[in-house]
Motif scaffolding. Structure first.
Motif, short mmCIF file in Angstrom:
data_model
loop_
_atom_site.label_atom_id
_atom_site.label_comp_id
_atom_site.label_asym_id
_atom_site.label_seq_id
_atom_site.Cartn_x
_atom_site.Cartn_y
_atom_site.Cartn_z
N GLY A 120 0.81 -1.20 0.00
CA GLY A 120 0.00 0.00 0.00
C GLY A 120 0.85 1.26 0.00
O GLY A 120 1.84 1.35 -0.70
N SER A 121 0.47 2.23 0.83
CA SER A 121 1.16 3.50 0.84
C SER A 121 2.59 3.39 1.35
O SER A 121 3.41 4.28 1.13
CB SER A 121 0.39 4.51 1.71
OG SER A 121 0.31 4.04 3.05
N THR B 104 -2.03 -2.41 -6.51
CA THR B 104 -3.24 -2.44 -5.71
C THR B 104 -4.47 -2.40 -6.61
O THR B 104 -4.59 -1.51 -7.45
CB THR B 104 -3.26 -1.26 -4.72
OG1 THR B 104 -2.13 -1.35 -3.87
CG2 THR B 104 -4.53 -1.28 -3.88
N THR C 171 -8.96 -0.15 2.68
CA THR C 171 -8.65 1.09 1.96
C THR C 171 -7.60 0.80 0.89
O THR C 171 -6.83 -0.16 0.99
CB THR C 171 -8.11 2.17 2.91
OG1 THR C 171 -6.84 1.76 3.43
CG2 THR C 171 -9.08 2.43 4.05
N GLU C 172 -7.54 1.67 -0.09
CA GLU C 172 -6.56 1.51 -1.15
C GLU C 172 -5.13 1.67 -0.63
O GLU C 172 -4.20 1.05 -1.15
CB GLU C 172 -6.84 2.53 -2.26
CG GLU C 172 -5.98 2.34 -3.50
CD GLU C 172 -6.38 3.28 -4.62
OE1 GLU C 172 -5.76 3.18 -5.72
OE2 GLU C 172 -7.30 4.11 -4.43
N ASP C 173 -4.97 2.49 0.40
CA ASP C 173 -3.65 2.69 0.98
C ASP C 173 -3.17 1.52 1.83
O ASP C 173 -1.99 1.44 2.17
CB ASP C 173 -3.62 3.96 1.84
CG ASP C 173 -3.58 5.22 1.00
OD1 ASP C 173 -3.27 5.12 -0.20
OD2 ASP C 173 -3.88 6.30 1.54
N ASN C 174 -4.09 0.63 2.18
CA ASN C 174 -3.73 -0.51 3.02
C ASN C 174 -4.40 -1.77 2.50
O ASN C 174 -5.27 -2.36 3.13
CB ASN C 174 -4.13 -0.25 4.48
CG ASN C 174 -3.58 -1.30 5.43
OD1 ASN C 174 -2.55 -1.93 5.16
ND2 ASN C 174 -4.26 -1.49 6.55
#
Length: 505
Positions: free
Chosen positions: A112-113, A163, A221-224
């Motif tokens: 992710g991020s 992702t 979430t997209e970041d995780n």
């Protein structure tokens, strides 16, 4: 089980480590590095100190992460911190030439991020970056693998992560969840063309994963995104099949060129029957074919982080050689390399790599580099990045993704910049970052910039930086670096002895 050190300290619950606590600085160089501390060394191991270890120290204790090369006596040979984050520092052959290769970029081994987005640099013996290689992927090249395929040495295997949206409700996640899609690619180095592309989304079921979505909270979430598989190494056999290691399924996969999974070793769906003990592995890294593709080497971490929890399946991490009979579908342990003088599991990273009649094992998050006799499995050499108690730090101390080796018999580092000199408190300090074959330094002096030829003294090189007494020097000095046979390898600029400034280039 009995913990080798407090779990709260390992997880960083009590304190935050002081940044760059043990780093070494020099008078004549801006290099800032952690020491390479020798814990044990057999008198029979590398008596001439020709072996070179390639490492990339990272972590909160490392103020300036980067690549470094050390000798087996702990002497720093070369370091570079301008790269930022660095992983997977190796010495490989491409198209008949030798190159130093390393991943550089932002981020680390998470998804992710926090994922590592970067590229791989290929450097010549003067440490010039002559090319870079990247995966064809919106999020760049992942740090876990850059393996030039033998024997052709024209293509490379790389990892990447992308992702994507995915229904994760079957494992307790959201319907509109996010998934970290692992990608392996084989790339033609000369052209950058992708010759093979394979993703976990298409081939590995969510149920194979040991990663617990309710525990990690990933996938919402997209970041995780949910990190179900986590590929960390790729190899290729002579028949054109691919061998990959997946940390979060604890499985080694053999994949055909048509993308079909031919078999699984380890994990929840293993196709192999174990003969004897010791064949299991947990959260493994750096899987390679060995011994004419009859064996597989693996670094068995024994443990891992899952969210903030520490899972320990084995109390000690080891390097292993597993004999894999692909006809009888059996696996047996033939070699196991056990750490010393201390023993511990490793929570991530690590490598197992043969060199001649020895095997070098890097312990990743536990920043040991160790060498063993291949025949007897005896520990011959043990070093740690940082002070000698670095193995007891928490997970944010120092880590080194893999440990690789070359030697001064194979690699001659000859930097383009000249030796660097500092005049400090009446003494002269000289270093030449990256020069592998300097045996001694000669101090020359003279009355003018154009006449600096009088020999003052000759001293043996002593570590990365050598101190020379300035007695007998006149207004200007030059330091010459000499090889063992007396050949001049390079000379410094002309310096003023009065204030240490450069008088000419």
């Amino acid at each position: 089980m009995r913990w080798p050190f407090p779990l709260v300290a390992l997880c960083g619950a009590l304190s935050v480590p002081v940044q760059a606590l043990f780093e070494t600085t020099y008078h004549s160089s801006s290099v800032v590095v952690q020491p390479f501390t020798i814990l044990e060394k057999s008198p029979l191991y590398d008596p001439d100190n020709t072996n070179l270890f390639l490492v990339c120290p990272n972590g909160l204790e490392v103020a300036e992460p980067g690549a470094a090369i050390y000798k087996s006596n702990g002497e720093l040979v070369w370091a570079e911190s301008s790269f930022g984050n660095c992983y997977n520092f190796n010495y490989q052959t491409y198209d008949g030439q030798q190159y130093l290769t390393l991943w550089v970029g932002a981020g680390g081994a998470a998804v992710g991020s926090q994922m590592g987005f970067g590229t791989v640099l290929m450097m010549n013996s003067s440490y010039d970056v002559v090319m870079n290689v990247s995966a064809v992927n919106p999020e760049g090249t992942d740090l876990h693998e850059f393996n030039i395929v033998k024997p052709e040495n024209k293509t490379v295997l790389v990892t990447a992560f992308h992702t994507i949206p995915m229904d994760l409700s079957s494992i307790g996640g959201p319907v509109d969840g996010w998934y970290s899609n692992d990608i392996i690619q084989e790339i033609d180095i000369a052209t950058g063309a992708v010759l093979f592309n394979w993703t976990t989304f298409d081939h590995v079921a969510l149920t194979e994963s040991y990663n617990n979505i309710s525990l990690t909270g990933q996938g919402f979430t997209e970041d995780n995104p949910f990190d179900a598989v986590h590929i960390n190494s790729i190899d290729k056999d002579l028949e054109g099949n691919y061998l990959i290691s997946a940390r979060h399924t604890q499985t080694i996969y053999k994949i055909a060129a048509n993308e079909t999974i031919l078999w699984r070793l380890g994990g929840k769906m293993s196709n192999f029957t174990a003969l004897g003990k010791g064949t299991e592995f947990h959260f493994q890294h750096h899987v390679r074919w060995r011994m004419d593709e009859t064996h597989i080497s693996v670094f068995d971490d024994g443990g891992a982080f899952i969210a903030t929890d520490v899972i320990i399946d084995e109390p000690v991490a080891t390097g292993k050689y597993l004999k894999v009979d692909q006809e009888a579908m059996t696996v047996s342990l033939t070699k196991q390399f056990i750490p010393g003088p201390n023993r511990n599991y490793t929570l991530a990273e690590g490598s197992t790599e043969p060199y001649g009649d020895t095997v070098v094992v890097g312990y990743g998050y536990t920043p040991w580099t160790q060498a063993y006799s291949f025949d007897t499995e005896e520990l011959l050499f043990s070093a740690v990045i940082g002070p000698d108690n670095a193995s007891l730090w928490n997970d944010n101390g120092i880590n080194n993704y893999r440990a690789f080796q070359t030697s001064t018999l194979e690699f001659t580092g000859h930097p383009k910049l000249p030796p660097n000199v500092s005049v400090t408190d009446g003494a002269i300090f000289v270093s030449w970052n990256g020069a592998t074959h300097v045996a001694s330094y000669t101090l020359l002096t003279g009355p003018s910039v154009w006449d600096v030829s009088k020999k003052v003294t000759k001293v043996p090189k002593s570590g990365f930086e050598t101190k020379i007494k300035s007695a007998g020097s006149s207004e200007f000095i030059v330091v010459a670096a000499l090889a063992a046979n007396g050949t001049t390898l390079g000379k410094s600029a002309v310096y003023r002895t009065s204030n240490g400034t450069v008088a000419s280039d």
